[in-house]
Design a protein around this motif. Structure first.
Motif, PDB file in Angstrom:
ATOM      1  N   PRO A 134       0.062  -0.817  -4.759  1.00 51.29           N
ATOM      2  CA  PRO A 134      -1.297  -0.628  -4.215  1.00 51.29           C
ATOM      3  C   PRO A 134      -2.055  -1.892  -3.820  1.00 51.29           C
ATOM      4  O   PRO A 134      -3.238  -2.033  -4.131  1.00 51.29           O
ATOM      5  CB  PRO A 134      -2.003   0.079  -5.384  1.00 51.29           C
ATOM      6  N   TYR A 152       0.807  -1.232   0.000  1.00 45.55           N
ATOM      7  CA  TYR A 152       0.000   0.000   0.000  1.00 45.55           C
ATOM      8  C   TYR A 152       0.836   1.278   0.000  1.00 45.55           C
ATOM      9  O   TYR A 152       0.306   2.356  -0.244  1.00 45.55           O
ATOM     10  CB  TYR A 152      -0.991   0.039   1.180  1.00 45.55           C
ATOM     11  N   LYS A 153       2.117   1.184   0.282  1.00 46.53           N
ATOM     12  CA  LYS A 153       2.959   2.376   0.261  1.00 46.53           C
ATOM     13  C   LYS A 153       3.733   2.443  -1.059  1.00 46.53           C
ATOM     14  O   LYS A 153       3.688   3.441  -1.775  1.00 46.53           O
ATOM     15  CB  LYS A 153       3.920   2.330   1.449  1.00 46.53           C
ATOM     16  N   TYR A 159       3.573  -3.219 -12.752  1.00 52.12           N
ATOM     17  CA  TYR A 159       2.300  -3.533 -12.104  1.00 52.12           C
ATOM     18  C   TYR A 159       1.361  -4.125 -13.142  1.00 52.12           C
ATOM     19  O   TYR A 159       1.115  -3.494 -14.186  1.00 52.12           O
ATOM     20  CB  TYR A 159       1.729  -2.238 -11.511  1.00 52.12           C
TER      21      TYR A 159
END
Ligand code: TYD
Length: 135
Positions: A28, A24-25, A88
């Motif tokens: 995602p 999440y940092k 990603y």
């Protein structure tokens, strides 16, 4: 095609480099699974599938490889050649991994546990799946 890549910032000092990634940092999603691909023989193409519900970050932490992406309409080739570069990949994306250097280690962070029923391994089925979602 809108391809999301990350440039991770290493903690470099006079001893060398360290990359730290936090869910999440730095990307995602939360990580449920990690796998890595290495000792890939020359000419091998892996992947040949899409996922219905999976988020992944691909990092070639050593050596290099290429990723072919296909969203059913457009294709793109991404070169992964440094341990600070992350790709990603979300749902509904056909992917093939190829051109592995002999020393390549491809690390994958995945949002879900391994689930064969999440795979679409037939390209025609993938195209139909995309068309049905859009139709
Ligand atoms: P495969 O899906 O053929 O890998 P790729 O798509 O990268 O070419 O997986 C090879 C084998 O490893 C297959 O028997 C399934 C198994 N596997 C797991 O058990 N867990 C995993 O997380 C992955 C990615 C594969």
């Amino acid at each position: 095609m809108d391809v999301k890549t990350y440039s991770f910032v290493p903690h470099g000092d006079d001893r060398g480099q360290l990359v730290a990634l936090e869910e999440y940092k730095d990307f995602p999603f939360a990580v449920k699974r990690v796998y890595y691909i290495y000792d890939t023989l020359e000419g091998v193409v892996r992947g040949h599938h899409a996922h219905k519900c999976l988020k992944q970050i691909l990092i070639c932490v050593h050596g290099s490889c290429k990723i072919h992406l296909d969203n059913g309409h457009e294709t793109e080739e991404v070169l992964l050649d440094k341990p600070t570069k992350g790709l990603y990949i979300e749902n509904d994306m056909w992917r093939e991994m190829y051109d592995f250097s002999p020393d390549a280690v491809l690390l994958v962070l995945a949002s879900e546990l391994y689930d064969e029923s999440d795979y679409i391994r037939d390209y025609d089925e993938f195209k139909k799946f995309i068309a049905s979602k859009e139709g």
